[in-house]
Design an enzyme around this catalytic site. Structure first.
Site: not given
Ligand code: URA
Length: 429
Positions: A81, A160, A167, A182, A186
């Site tokens: 990620h 999320d 956000r 966040s 996930k």
């Molecule tokens: N990627 C995400 O999934 N969440 C964030 O807050 C920032 C980057």
């Protein structure tokens, strides 16, 4: 519990209890807490921060609003990620590539956030591509081809899904606590064995400095470790976009070029490095050089692109259908020197101004708009050289973008300091 009391507690710098965090998150996910109260809490967290215990509790509260994914095979489950950047298209290549290594890659990605682009928006530039796979569709796809890229849903970290959208339009993105919860909600819900994190720093990232990126990397790695996931982070330079393309359809095009052995070398090298850490993490390679060689072999043989084609087809996308691309307008240098600065915030705003990102929650984006970067930081330029090409059909929007882009770049007489594309992060340091 009274939401305003919880919001005020954080506003005044207090530590929230697990019950308070769960109350706010679960009611928000169910639709019982309005956006304005969640936005106020997000802003209070953004300003006051959270300690590591609160961050873990926020992460767990978000996971608890949905279900975790199930294993579908004996293969190790892995993912990567990114914390968000410009031109960051590595996920499109990395998912199919790791699937070629006999790994399951259940990738839950996001949409554009703040000035940064989102993997889902990019993939949706492929006509027909679906980012809303049901749990059973994603399980079937994973067992057949080893990868999918989909979004958070009503059953998969729904908190999320809502909070991310909120956000994006309330100025509450660049918070270590909120980014950690966040991302890790996930990733933990994906039931992973190994995870690599690409923590971006620089003018095109949410956190501009290396120390801030280190703080985020530490928080992310601690959360991964707590969940029993082998977690590794790289800090990567986002003082300029990754590769040449910034936008949605044009980033898909560039990813395909990379998968076909062409395209900018830095995109391939960062993707390979991130993937190599995963291979070593799950014991599929003895060391980084073996891992890099394996990955290079998959790329050179065409297997990575083949797997990408399979993934796209499974998710309803048609790679043969034309992807939209706006008309090109060149922004040229007016003097000679070195390109010394690219302000990523303004560059990202120029894409949003053309409709390639959102200014309001849920807005449709225009996949055809984007930028083609012709010059990288530290390269020499001469009057009349193209610095960047704007892709957009709407002349008024092109002019808006031009103003931002001209402000975003500086040409000077001195060659600027250059940064390594990535550095390893040591959580113990
Ligand atoms: N990627 C995400 O999934 N969440 C964030 O807050 C920032 C980057």
């Amino acid at each position: 519990m009274i939401p305003a009391v919880i919001i005020s507690k954080k506003r005044d710098g207090g530590k929230l209890s697990e019950a308070e965090i769960r109350y706010m998150v679960s009611h928000y996910a169910k639709g019982d807490l309005p956006d304005y109260q969640m936005a106020a809490l997000a802003m209070a967290i953004f300003i006051r921060g959270m300690d590591s215990q609160e961050i873990s509790q926020l992460t767990d509260a978000m996971i608890a609003t949905g279900n975790c994914l199930r294993r579908v095979s004996e293969r190790p489950r892995v993912d990567k990620h990114s914390t968000g950047g410009l031109g960051d298209k590595t996920s499109l290549i990395l998912g199919p590539m790791l699937a070629c290594c006999e790994l399951d890659v259940p990738m839950i990605s996001g949409r554009g956030l703040g000035i940064t682009g989102g993997t889902l928006d990019k993939l949706e530039a492929i006509p027909g591509f679906r980012c809303d796979l049901s749990p059973s569709e994603s399980e079937t796809q994973l067992s057949k081809i080893g990868c999918f890229i989909t979004g958070a849903t009503e059953t998969l970290v729904p908190a999320d899904k809502k909070l991310y959208t909120l956000r994006d339009v309330t100025g509450t993105v660049p918070s270590v606590a909120l980014i950690t919860a966040s991302i890790m909600s996930k990733k933990i819900a994906e039931t992973l064995d190994a995870l690599v994190l690409d923590v971006k720093w620089g003018s095109g990232a949410f956190l501009e400095t290396v120390p801030k990126a280190q703080e985020l990397a530490k928080s992310l790695c601690a959360n991964g470790k707590r969940a029993g996931i082998h977690t590794k982070a790289l800090l990567s330079d986002m003082n300029q976009p990754l590769g040449r393309m910034v936008g949605n359809a044009c980033e898909v095009d560039e990813s395909i070029e990379v998968m076909q052995g062409k395209g900018p070398v830095e995109v391939w090298e960062l993707t390979r490095e991130l993937s190599a850490h995963v291979l070593v993490g799950v014991g599929k390679a003895a060391d980084m050089s073996e891992a890099r060689a394996t990955l290079q072999g998959h790329l050179d043989s065409g297997r990575v692109f083949e797997r990408f084609e399979q993934m796209v087809a499974h998710q309803g996308g048609d790679l043969r259908a034309a992807r939209p691309r706006g008309q090109s307008t060149a922004i040229r240098a007016d003097r000679s020197g070195w390109l010394t600065r690219i302000d990523g915030q303004k560059l990202g705003q120029s894409v949003i101004a053309m409709g390639g990102g959102r200014t309001q929650a849920g807005q449709r984006i225009d996949p055809s708009v984007g930028l083609v970067m012709h010059t990288r930081l530290g390269e020499p330029v001469h009057p009349g050289d193209t610095l960047v090409e704007v892709l957009c059909d709407d002349r008024n929007k092109v002019e808006l973008a031009r103003e931002l882009l001209v402000e975003s770049m500086s040409i000077d007489d001195q060659k600027p300091q250059q940064f390594a594309l990535w550095q390893e992060f040591d959580p113990e340091a």
